[in-house]
Design an enzyme around this catalytic site. Structure first.
Site, PDB file in Angstrom:
ATOM      1  N   SER A  72      19.899  18.798  25.629  1.00 50.62           N
ATOM      2  CA  SER A  72      19.342  19.709  26.829  1.00 50.62           C
ATOM      3  C   SER A  72      19.654  21.330  26.839  1.00 50.62           C
ATOM      4  O   SER A  72      20.636  21.667  26.134  1.00 50.62           O
ATOM      5  CB  SER A  72      20.309  19.199  27.977  1.00 50.62           C
ATOM      6  OG  SER A  72      21.672  19.596  27.712  1.00 50.62           O
ATOM      7  N   SER A  99      39.728  17.638  12.446  1.00 49.78           N
ATOM      8  CA  SER A  99      40.934  17.605  13.553  1.00 49.78           C
ATOM      9  C   SER A  99      41.403  18.797  13.837  1.00 49.78           C
ATOM     10  O   SER A  99      41.201  19.863  13.181  1.00 49.78           O
ATOM     11  CB  SER A  99      41.960  16.793  12.616  1.00 49.78           C
ATOM     12  OG  SER A  99      43.108  16.879  13.452  1.00 49.78           O
ATOM     13  N   HIS A 157      44.950   9.403   9.900  1.00 46.87           N
ATOM     14  CA  HIS A 157      45.289  10.694  10.501  1.00 46.87           C
ATOM     15  C   HIS A 157      45.680  10.320  11.966  1.00 46.87           C
ATOM     16  O   HIS A 157      46.620  10.703  12.534  1.00 46.87           O
ATOM     17  CB  HIS A 157      44.455  11.904  10.342  1.00 46.87           C
ATOM     18  CG  HIS A 157      44.829  12.850  11.405  1.00 46.87           C
ATOM     19  ND1 HIS A 157      44.531  13.023  12.644  1.00 46.87           N
ATOM     20  CD2 HIS A 157      45.324  14.180  11.070  1.00 46.87           C
ATOM     21  CE1 HIS A 157      45.062  14.188  13.051  1.00 46.87           C
ATOM     22  NE2 HIS A 157      45.382  14.890  12.055  1.00 46.87           N
ATOM     23  N   ASN A 158      44.701   9.793  12.703  1.00 48.61           N
ATOM     24  CA  ASN A 158      44.874   9.649  14.103  1.00 48.61           C
ATOM     25  C   ASN A 158      45.663   8.589  14.357  1.00 48.61           C
ATOM     26  O   ASN A 158      46.805   8.710  15.392  1.00 48.61           O
ATOM     27  CB  ASN A 158      43.530   9.017  14.916  1.00 48.61           C
ATOM     28  CG  ASN A 158      42.741  10.391  15.142  1.00 48.61           C
ATOM     29  OD1 ASN A 158      42.656  11.357  14.382  1.00 48.61           O
ATOM     30  ND2 ASN A 158      41.763  10.485  16.155  1.00 48.61           N
ATOM     31  N   ASN A 173      20.699  21.863  21.188  1.00 47.39           N
ATOM     32  CA  ASN A 173      21.325  20.572  21.787  1.00 47.39           C
ATOM     33  C   ASN A 173      20.190  19.932  22.465  1.00 47.39           C
ATOM     34  O   ASN A 173      19.109  20.689  22.813  1.00 47.39           O
ATOM     35  CB  ASN A 173      22.445  21.353  22.933  1.00 47.39           C
ATOM     36  CG  ASN A 173      23.202  20.359  23.422  1.00 47.39           C
ATOM     37  OD1 ASN A 173      24.063  19.920  22.745  1.00 47.39           O
ATOM     38  ND2 ASN A 173      22.695  20.220  24.888  1.00 47.39           N
ATOM     39  N   GLU A 179      49.022  10.036  14.092  1.00 46.62           N
ATOM     40  CA  GLU A 179      49.337  11.166  15.400  1.00 46.62           C
ATOM     41  C   GLU A 179      49.545  10.149  16.494  1.00 46.62           C
ATOM     42  O   GLU A 179      50.635  10.646  17.174  1.00 46.62           O
ATOM     43  CB  GLU A 179      47.773  11.410  15.698  1.00 46.62           C
ATOM     44  CG  GLU A 179      47.675  12.447  16.862  1.00 46.62           C
ATOM     45  CD  GLU A 179      46.291  12.527  17.109  1.00 46.62           C
ATOM     46  OE1 GLU A 179      45.649  13.279  16.186  1.00 46.62           O
ATOM     47  OE2 GLU A 179      45.645  12.393  18.110  1.00 46.62           O
ATOM     48  N   TYR A 180      49.291   8.676  16.695  1.00 45.18           N
ATOM     49  CA  TYR A 180      49.698   8.048  17.769  1.00 45.18           C
ATOM     50  C   TYR A 180      51.533   7.721  17.436  1.00 45.18           C
ATOM     51  O   TYR A 180      51.971   7.644  18.435  1.00 45.18           O
ATOM     52  CB  TYR A 180      48.863   6.514  17.601  1.00 45.18           C
ATOM     53  CG  TYR A 180      47.670   6.560  18.441  1.00 45.18           C
ATOM     54  CD1 TYR A 180      46.600   7.608  18.376  1.00 45.18           C
ATOM     55  CD2 TYR A 180      47.340   5.609  19.459  1.00 45.18           C
ATOM     56  CE1 TYR A 180      45.653   7.530  18.938  1.00 45.18           C
ATOM     57  CE2 TYR A 180      46.033   5.417  19.951  1.00 45.18           C
ATOM     58  CZ  TYR A 180      45.132   6.348  19.608  1.00 45.18           C
ATOM     59  OH  TYR A 180      44.076   6.418  20.445  1.00 45.18           O
ATOM     60  N   ARG A 239      54.439 -23.882   6.645  1.00 42.07           N
ATOM     61  CA  ARG A 239      52.895 -23.897   6.450  1.00 42.07           C
ATOM     62  C   ARG A 239      52.330 -25.128   5.413  1.00 42.07           C
ATOM     63  O   ARG A 239      51.474 -25.975   5.614  1.00 42.07           O
ATOM     64  CB  ARG A 239      52.304 -22.852   5.750  1.00 42.07           C
ATOM     65  CG  ARG A 239      52.342 -21.473   6.404  1.00 42.07           C
ATOM     66  CD  ARG A 239      52.020 -20.410   5.746  1.00 42.07           C
ATOM     67  NE  ARG A 239      50.439 -20.337   5.551  1.00 42.07           N
ATOM     68  CZ  ARG A 239      49.815 -20.297   4.349  1.00 42.07           C
ATOM     69  NH1 ARG A 239      50.642 -20.082   3.254  1.00 42.07           N
ATOM     70  NH2 ARG A 239      48.549 -20.159   4.116  1.00 42.07           N
ATOM     71  N   ALA A 249      28.582  20.502  22.847  1.00 42.91           N
ATOM     72  CA  ALA A 249      29.769  20.426  23.748  1.00 42.91           C
ATOM     73  C   ALA A 249      30.868  21.465  23.161  1.00 42.91           C
ATOM     74  O   ALA A 249      30.541  22.057  22.116  1.00 42.91           O
ATOM     75  CB  ALA A 249      30.259  18.812  24.003  1.00 42.91           C
ATOM     76  N   LYS A 275      40.461  10.312   8.289  1.00 44.01           N
ATOM     77  CA  LYS A 275      40.630  10.794   9.653  1.00 44.01           C
ATOM     78  C   LYS A 275      41.145   9.686  10.679  1.00 44.01           C
ATOM     79  O   LYS A 275      42.154  10.109  11.460  1.00 44.01           O
ATOM     80  CB  LYS A 275      39.288  11.478  10.121  1.00 44.01           C
ATOM     81  CG  LYS A 275      39.424  12.066  11.759  1.00 44.01           C
ATOM     82  CD  LYS A 275      40.306  13.134  11.683  1.00 44.01           C
ATOM     83  CE  LYS A 275      40.828  13.388  13.171  1.00 44.01           C
ATOM     84  NZ  LYS A 275      40.196  13.075  14.388  1.00 44.01           N
TER      85      LYS A 275
HETATM   86  C1  6PG Z   1      42.340  15.670  16.423  1.00 43.74           C
HETATM   87  C2  6PG Z   1      42.467  14.413  17.316  1.00 43.74           C
HETATM   88  C3  6PG Z   1      41.249  14.138  18.094  1.00 43.74           C
HETATM   89  C4  6PG Z   1      41.445  13.576  19.545  1.00 43.74           C
HETATM   90  C5  6PG Z   1      41.989  12.389  19.402  1.00 43.74           C
HETATM   91  C6  6PG Z   1      42.416  11.926  20.642  1.00 43.74           C
HETATM   92  O1  6PG Z   1      42.526  15.146  15.102  1.00 43.74           O
HETATM   93  O2  6PG Z   1      42.053  16.628  16.630  1.00 43.74           O
HETATM   94  O3  6PG Z   1      43.026  13.174  16.893  1.00 43.74           O
HETATM   95  O4  6PG Z   1      40.543  13.682  17.207  1.00 43.74           O
HETATM   96  O5  6PG Z   1      41.960  14.467  20.383  1.00 43.74           O
HETATM   97  O6  6PG Z   1      40.983  11.372  19.128  1.00 43.74           O
HETATM   98  O7  6PG Z   1      42.702  10.505  20.640  1.00 43.74           O
HETATM   99  P1  6PG Z   1      42.960   9.836  21.869  1.00 43.74           P
HETATM  100  O8  6PG Z   1      42.207  10.279  22.985  1.00 43.74           O
HETATM  101  O9  6PG Z   1      42.765   8.239  21.449  1.00 43.74           O
HETATM  102  O10 6PG Z   1      44.512   9.814  22.394  1.00 43.74           O
END
Ligand code: 6PG
Length: 479
Positions: free
Chosen positions: A35, A128, A185-186, A33, A189-190, A445, A11, A182
């Site tokens: 297919s 990434s 990292h995400n 791949n 990123e969020y 508690r 892909a 990783k």
């Molecule tokens: C990266 C991105 C990649 C992906 C995200 C999107 O580092 O290249 O993080 O891994 O675009 O997973 O995440 P969401 O679809 O959850 O926003």
């Protein structure tokens, strides 16, 4: 056998990574791949590339020189297990299987353990940089054994992004360490994206500037300490005009943010580890909140703030937002690195935090000038327990104090949601606090469950006889 590396799964990410590999001197890339059409398409569209096509796993294995090295680029989950099983059948001890998908690190730990028993190396690798990164140079976060790194290291270094002369790849640690990093990292990123979105929203509502005008603000910010890929693309998105309506594209996009799960994993893992990644959590929850139109529809008439946001000095306000964004961003990264530190301790990984900051300087989605400051902080103090206490960050947070607090209170007063800004500030103040009301929670508690407490003035564990005469006794520690 002529190929020194192979890619399974063609892909977009897989094809681009295969093309990146093939473009490097000395590489011949076996491609496969499930297919056949994808393989044919890749070969037809890139006749210049040094590819060897395979149409079965047997052919794929036969086309690879030993130790065979294959990178799996399929959708994380069941498909990954199926490809691993197929490769294990045709590979031999010493060969290397790399999973370049966004796998959950606990799956990677499980897979590594199972594959290791066959004598084959299994490497979970974070990749990434999206489609463009895969093609031109991603940031790579491989885990796995030291043995596999000997073969993989030179290949990965040749295809990774380069930041300040150094390739954005390092051997993160054993088994699931790469995918763990990783994942975080995400999560960062969020948080970064949510903070930018809140900044945009405040500026728009506070100043009435158009998206294109706010794009100029972001472009300007991108020339300073906030310089980063995400700020850069934000300007581009805000400047985009919708061809069909002539409106800013951002105004015709449905305001419900999607998520594929890595942010949620970061938060779930942090909860298990007891690491307060509140900024990342708020960013993840903000996406969830946005994606419930039915709840939002019935809530629209709820009472709100008495005053609208009124900004007198537009430039000063924008500078406040910038400083609040920078301070909150420092919190988000500090929380993310805290999670990596805690994960490494829990899972026995030897992760060099400064090296992680370095490999995120190029190729990846959160690449930013700011990461150099993180590398420097860990170079000075490798065991730094709280990243934001490094001198550079203390200085930046000091500069932002007034602005950060004004922005959080202004947004609350005006009824503008700024969950990532405000939770970052609350985290910061929580860390700083001399005493926390956690003492009261311990009292509660102990009251309802005899959960016991510690005293500030002597060792031991104590319980008050709440339903008796309310004297204090020494007790067994129940946490
Ligand atoms: C990266 C991105 C990649 C992906 C995200 C999107 O580092 O290249 O993080 O891994 O675009 O997973 O995440 P969401 O679809 O959850 O926003």
């Amino acid at each position: 056998a002529t190929a020194n590396i192979g890619v399974v799964g063609l892909a977009v990410m897989g094809s681009n990574l295969a093309r990146n590999l093939a473009s490097r001197e000395g590489n011949t890339v076996a491609v496969f791949n499930r297919s056949r059409s994808k393989t044919d398409e890749l070969l037809a569209t890139h006749p210049e590339a040094n590819f060897v096509s395979a149409f079965s796993y047997e052919e794929f294995a036969a086309s690879l020189t030993t130790p065979r090295t294959a990178v799996i680029m399929v959708k994380a989950g069941k498909a990954t297990d199926a490809v691993i099983d197929a490769l294990v059948n045709v590979f031999e001890p010493g060969d290397i299987i790399v999973d370049g998908g966004n796998a959950l690190f606990t799956d990677t730990i499980r897979r590594e353990k199972a594959v290791r028993e066959t004598g084959i190396n299994f490497v979970g690798m974070g990749v990434s940089g999206g489609e463009e990164g895969a093609l031109l140079g991603p940031s790579l976060m491989p885990g796995g054994s030291d043995e596999s790194w000997i073969t993989l290291g030179p290949i990965l270094r040749s295809i990774a992004a380069v930041a300040e002369g150094e390739p954005c790849v390092t051997h993160v640690g054993h088994d699931g360490a790469g995918h763990f990093v990783k994942m975080v990292h995400n999560g960062i990123e969020y948080a970064d994206m949510q903070l930018i979105a809140e900044a945009y929203d405040l500026i728009r509502r506070g100043t009435g500037k158009s998206p294109a005008e706010i794009a100029d603000v972001f472009a300007e910010w991108n020339r300073g300490e906030l310089e980063s890929y995400l700020i850069e693309i934000t300007a581009e998105v805000l400047r985009q005009v919708d061809a069909a309506t002539g409106k800013p594209l951002v105004d015709v996009i449905v305001d419900q943010a999607g998520a594929k799960g890595t942010g949620a994993w970061t938060v779930q893992t942090a909860l298990s580890l007891g690491v307060p990644v509140s900024g990342i959590a708020e960013a993840t929850f903000a996406r969830s909140l946005s994606s419930h139109p039915e709840q939002r529809a019935i809530s629209r008439s709820l009472p709100g703030a008495e005053e609208d946001l009124e900004v007198e000095d537009v430039d000063a306000f924008i500078e406040d937002v910038r400083l609040a964004l920078y301070a909150s961003k420092i919190v988000a990264y500090s929380q993310g690195f805290d999670e990596i530190r805690a994960g490494a301790a829990e899972y026995g990984w030897n992760i060099d935090l400064g090296a992680i900051a370095k490999i995120w300087r190029g190729g990846c989605i959160i690449r930013a000038q700011f990461l150099n400051r993180i590398t420097e902080a860990y170079a000075e103090a490798p065991d730094l327990a709280v990243l934001l206490t490094a001198p550079y960050f203390v200085d930046a947070l000091g500069r932002a104090q007034g602005a950060w607090r004004r922005i959080v209170s202004t947004s609350a007063n005006a009824g503008i949601p700024a969950p990532a800004f405000s939770s970052s500030l609350a985290y910061y103040d929580g860390l700083r606090a001399e005493r926390l009301p956690a003492a009261l929670i311990q009292g509660q508690r102990d009251f309802f469950g005899a959960h016991t407490y510690k005293r500030i003035d002597k060792d031991g564990t104590f319980h008050t006889l709440w339903s008796g005469d309310r004297t204090e006794i020494e007790a067994e520690d129940t946490h």
